[in-house]
Design a protein around this motif. Structure first.
Motif, PDB file in Angstrom:
ATOM      1  N   GLU A   1      43.842  23.127  56.391  1.00 46.85           N
ATOM      2  CA  GLU A   1      42.752  22.702  57.258  1.00 46.85           C
ATOM      3  C   GLU A   1      42.171  21.356  56.822  1.00 46.85           C
ATOM      4  OE1 GLU A   1      41.561  23.846  59.941  1.00 46.85           O
ATOM      5  OE2 GLU A   1      41.700  26.024  60.055  1.00 46.85           O
ATOM      6  N   THR A   2      41.742  20.567  57.812  1.00 50.78           N
ATOM      7  CA  THR A   2      41.070  19.305  57.524  1.00 50.78           C
ATOM      8  C   THR A   2      39.647  19.293  58.078  1.00 50.78           C
ATOM      9  OG1 THR A   2      42.005  18.334  59.537  1.00 50.78           O
ATOM     10  CG2 THR A   2      43.229  18.006  57.472  1.00 50.78           C
ATOM     11  N   LEU A   3      39.165  20.440  58.557  1.00 50.26           N
ATOM     12  CA  LEU A   3      37.792  20.526  59.043  1.00 50.26           C
ATOM     13  C   LEU A   3      36.821  20.333  57.878  1.00 50.26           C
ATOM     14  CD1 LEU A   3      38.169  23.653  61.361  1.00 50.26           C
ATOM     15  CD2 LEU A   3      37.776  21.303  62.120  1.00 50.26           C
ATOM     16  N   PRO A   4      35.619  19.826  58.145  1.00 51.50           N
ATOM     17  CA  PRO A   4      34.671  19.587  57.051  1.00 51.50           C
ATOM     18  C   PRO A   4      34.022  20.885  56.570  1.00 51.50           C
ATOM     19  CG  PRO A   4      33.664  19.016  59.142  1.00 51.50           C
ATOM     20  CD  PRO A   4      35.098  19.346  59.444  1.00 51.50           C
ATOM     21  N   PRO A   5      33.669  20.953  55.289  1.00 50.57           N
ATOM     22  CA  PRO A   5      32.937  22.116  54.795  1.00 50.57           C
ATOM     23  C   PRO A   5      31.490  22.096  55.284  1.00 50.57           C
ATOM     24  CG  PRO A   5      33.137  20.483  53.064  1.00 50.57           C
ATOM     25  CD  PRO A   5      33.948  19.971  54.226  1.00 50.57           C
ATOM     26  N   VAL A   6      30.842  23.242  55.240  1.00 52.99           N
ATOM     27  CA  VAL A   6      29.409  23.316  55.532  1.00 52.99           C
ATOM     28  C   VAL A   6      28.653  22.712  54.350  1.00 52.99           C
ATOM     29  CG1 VAL A   6      27.465  24.878  55.920  1.00 52.99           C
ATOM     30  CG2 VAL A   6      29.671  25.338  57.008  1.00 52.99           C
TER      31      VAL A   6
ATOM     32  N   VAL B   1      28.513  35.631  48.156  1.00 49.63           N
ATOM     33  CA  VAL B   1      28.663  36.735  49.103  1.00 49.63           C
ATOM     34  C   VAL B   1      29.206  37.926  48.336  1.00 49.63           C
ATOM     35  CG1 VAL B   1      29.858  37.565  51.164  1.00 49.63           C
ATOM     36  CG2 VAL B   1      29.017  35.204  51.070  1.00 49.63           C
ATOM     37  N   LEU B   2      28.538  39.052  48.475  1.00 46.67           N
ATOM     38  CA  LEU B   2      28.955  40.283  47.810  1.00 46.67           C
ATOM     39  C   LEU B   2      30.053  40.957  48.630  1.00 46.67           C
ATOM     40  CD1 LEU B   2      26.646  42.853  46.126  1.00 46.67           C
ATOM     41  CD2 LEU B   2      28.434  43.646  47.661  1.00 46.67           C
ATOM     42  N   LEU B   3      31.152  41.280  47.965  1.00 41.98           N
ATOM     43  CA  LEU B   3      32.287  41.928  48.620  1.00 41.98           C
ATOM     44  C   LEU B   3      32.731  43.131  47.795  1.00 41.98           C
ATOM     45  CD1 LEU B   3      34.256  38.678  49.496  1.00 41.98           C
ATOM     46  CD2 LEU B   3      33.288  40.261  51.171  1.00 41.98           C
ATOM     47  N   THR B   4      33.543  43.971  48.405  1.00 43.47           N
ATOM     48  CA  THR B   4      34.078  45.140  47.716  1.00 43.47           C
ATOM     49  C   THR B   4      35.597  45.174  47.841  1.00 43.47           C
ATOM     50  OG1 THR B   4      34.093  46.659  49.617  1.00 43.47           O
ATOM     51  CG2 THR B   4      32.016  46.436  48.407  1.00 43.47           C
TER      52      THR B   4
ATOM     53  N   PHE C   1      32.450  28.248  48.601  1.00 48.49           N
ATOM     54  CA  PHE C   1      33.912  28.408  48.688  1.00 48.49           C
ATOM     55  C   PHE C   1      34.308  28.952  50.055  1.00 48.49           C
ATOM     56  CE2 PHE C   1      37.622  31.151  48.440  1.00 48.49           C
ATOM     57  CZ  PHE C   1      38.564  30.372  47.790  1.00 48.49           C
ATOM     58  N   LEU C   2      33.604  29.962  50.522  1.00 45.97           N
ATOM     59  CA  LEU C   2      33.965  30.634  51.780  1.00 45.97           C
ATOM     60  C   LEU C   2      33.683  29.775  53.004  1.00 45.97           C
ATOM     61  CD1 LEU C   2      32.593  34.165  50.864  1.00 45.97           C
ATOM     62  CD2 LEU C   2      35.005  33.480  50.960  1.00 45.97           C
ATOM     63  N   LEU C   3      32.735  28.848  52.901  1.00 49.34           N
ATOM     64  CA  LEU C   3      32.393  27.985  54.034  1.00 49.34           C
ATOM     65  C   LEU C   3      33.078  26.625  53.954  1.00 49.34           C
ATOM     66  CD1 LEU C   3      28.598  28.786  54.566  1.00 49.34           C
ATOM     67  CD2 LEU C   3      30.593  29.748  55.734  1.00 49.34           C
ATOM     68  N   ASP C   4      34.154  26.558  53.178  1.00 52.36           N
ATOM     69  CA  ASP C   4      34.975  25.355  53.096  1.00 52.36           C
ATOM     70  C   ASP C   4      36.352  25.666  53.683  1.00 52.36           C
ATOM     71  OD1 ASP C   4      36.505  23.154  52.495  1.00 52.36           O
ATOM     72  OD2 ASP C   4      35.871  23.022  50.406  1.00 52.36           O
ATOM     73  N   PRO C   5      36.692  25.125  54.860  1.00 48.77           N
ATOM     74  CA  PRO C   5      37.970  25.451  55.506  1.00 48.77           C
ATOM     75  C   PRO C   5      39.198  25.087  54.689  1.00 48.77           C
ATOM     76  CG  PRO C   5      36.500  24.384  57.053  1.00 48.77           C
ATOM     77  CD  PRO C   5      35.874  24.246  55.701  1.00 48.77           C
ATOM     78  N   ALA C   6      39.048  24.246  53.671  1.00 49.29           N
ATOM     79  CA  ALA C   6      40.196  23.944  52.806  1.00 49.29           C
ATOM     80  C   ALA C   6      40.732  25.216  52.160  1.00 49.29           C
ATOM     81  CB  ALA C   6      39.793  22.935  51.730  1.00 49.29           C
ATOM     82  N   HIS C   7      39.899  26.266  52.094  1.00 49.92           N
ATOM     83  CA  HIS C   7      40.309  27.533  51.500  1.00 49.92           C
ATOM     84  C   HIS C   7      40.691  28.571  52.548  1.00 49.92           C
ATOM     85  CE1 HIS C   7      37.288  25.907  48.423  1.00 49.92           C
ATOM     86  NE2 HIS C   7      38.501  25.613  47.991  1.00 49.92           N
ATOM     87  N   HIS C   8      40.716  28.182  53.808  1.00 45.60           N
ATOM     88  CA  HIS C   8      41.082  29.095  54.900  1.00 45.60           C
ATOM     89  C   HIS C   8      42.555  28.862  55.232  1.00 45.60           C
ATOM     90  CE1 HIS C   8      36.627  29.047  56.452  1.00 45.60           C
ATOM     91  NE2 HIS C   8      36.733  29.395  55.176  1.00 45.60           N
ATOM     92  N   ARG C   9      43.421  29.723  54.795  1.00 46.33           N
ATOM     93  CA  ARG C   9      44.845  29.556  55.036  1.00 46.33           C
ATOM     94  C   ARG C   9      45.334  30.610  56.028  1.00 46.33           C
ATOM     95  NH1 ARG C   9      47.192  26.306  51.321  1.00 46.33           N
ATOM     96  NH2 ARG C   9      48.597  26.024  53.091  1.00 46.33           N
TER      97      ARG C   9
ATOM     98  N   ARG D   1      35.595  33.422  58.870  1.00 46.23           N
ATOM     99  CA  ARG D   1      35.957  32.237  59.658  1.00 46.23           C
ATOM    100  C   ARG D   1      34.974  32.046  60.813  1.00 46.23           C
ATOM    101  NH1 ARG D   1      39.086  27.471  59.411  1.00 46.23           N
ATOM    102  NH2 ARG D   1      39.649  26.890  61.537  1.00 46.23           N
ATOM    103  N   ASN D   2      34.607  33.127  61.478  1.00 45.59           N
ATOM    104  CA  ASN D   2      33.603  33.033  62.530  1.00 45.59           C
ATOM    105  C   ASN D   2      32.246  32.580  61.964  1.00 45.59           C
ATOM    106  OD1 ASN D   2      35.365  33.791  64.556  1.00 45.59           O
ATOM    107  ND2 ASN D   2      34.695  35.923  64.604  1.00 45.59           N
ATOM    108  N   PHE D   3      31.907  33.057  60.785  1.00 46.09           N
ATOM    109  CA  PHE D   3      30.663  32.634  60.142  1.00 46.09           C
ATOM    110  C   PHE D   3      30.688  31.132  59.869  1.00 46.09           C
ATOM    111  CE2 PHE D   3      27.784  33.039  56.188  1.00 46.09           C
ATOM    112  CZ  PHE D   3      26.653  32.823  56.946  1.00 46.09           C
ATOM    113  N   TYR D   4      31.844  30.632  59.419  1.00 46.72           N
ATOM    114  CA  TYR D   4      31.988  29.184  59.230  1.00 46.72           C
ATOM    115  C   TYR D   4      31.748  28.452  60.564  1.00 46.72           C
ATOM    116  CZ  TYR D   4      34.166  24.639  59.211  1.00 46.72           C
ATOM    117  OH  TYR D   4      34.391  23.303  59.399  1.00 46.72           O
ATOM    118  N   ARG D   5      32.351  28.943  61.636  1.00 45.33           N
ATOM    119  CA  ARG D   5      32.196  28.281  62.937  1.00 45.33           C
ATOM    120  C   ARG D   5      30.720  28.279  63.370  1.00 45.33           C
ATOM    121  NH1 ARG D   5      36.247  24.896  64.321  1.00 45.33           N
ATOM    122  NH2 ARG D   5      38.285  25.916  64.392  1.00 45.33           N
TER     123      ARG D   5
END
Length: 214
Positions: free
Chosen positions: A9-14, A66-69, A162-170, A206-210
């Protein structure tokens, strides 16, 4: 692990300034016009649709997380996967928020008094026919958490930045029963452990990023 497909991805991070507690409150109090990227996955399990909700818990550390399980291996659906706390709605739940808070308390012991609900993201329909409402909330850090051993194998946190940076969305893909399935994946290196965030959880992120970048 399956290979990643397509270009990175080349979209900008939040921006980090948009990830503070006050900025998040403002974003949800006056949401922008936006369209979720993913609303429904291809169906892969023939079952009746079921309402569900998850909590997207943003822990208010110096750098928010972000807390995950990690779900236990013996669960009937999505076993072993990284997930938000959450699950199927009960008849006694007043709404999706009530479901998300109840499930978060049952799964990880999250005290409702530490949670400030900001609002919902659009419904996300999984391939296993769950109609999921993601409920985004701020969480005060420091309170005790404990994994329900029947449902949760591990609890961990990933930086929101990290999660709001599309560079990590593969993207990954797989052919199964004549149907091609594609999904997002966000591998997070947590010390010596790789936390592989993918499928519905990655799709909702990904929707949260959008939403945050609109």
């Amino acid at each position: 692990m399956l290979p990643f497909i397509g270009p990175q991805e080349t979209l900008p991070p939040v921006a980090a300034s948009a990830q503070t507690a006050d900025a998040l409150r403002r974003r949800f109090s006056a949401p922008p016009a936006w369209v979720p990227e993913i609303q429904r996955e291809p169906k892969f399990l023939d079952r009746a649709p079921a309402r569900a909700a998850v909590l997207v818990p943003i822990v208010l550390r110096e750098q928010p997380t972000v807390l995950l399980t990690e779900r236990t291996r013996q669960l009937s659906t999505h076993s072993g996967q990284v997930a938000f706390p959450g699950g199927r709605s009960d008849p006694g739940d007043a709404d999706a928020t009530a479901t998300a808070l109840r499930e978060a308390h049952e799964e990880v012991g999250l005290d409702r008094a530490r949670v400030e609900v900001l609002g919902d993201l659009p419904v996300y329909v999984t391939g296993s026919s769950f109609i999921v409402t993601p409920v985004v909330a701020l969480v005060e850090p420091g309170g005790p958490l404990h994994a329900n051993p029947a449902e949760v194998a591990d609890i961990f946190e990933v930086p929101l930045q990290f999660l709001l940076d599309p560079a990590h969305h593969r993207r990954q893909a797989f052919e199964w029963q004549g149907q091609r399935r594609e999904w997002y994946a966000m591998p997070w290196q947590d010390g010596a452990t790789t936390r592989f965030i993918w499928g519905a959880t990655a799709g909702m992120l990904r929707n949260f990023y959008r939403f945050m970048s609109a």
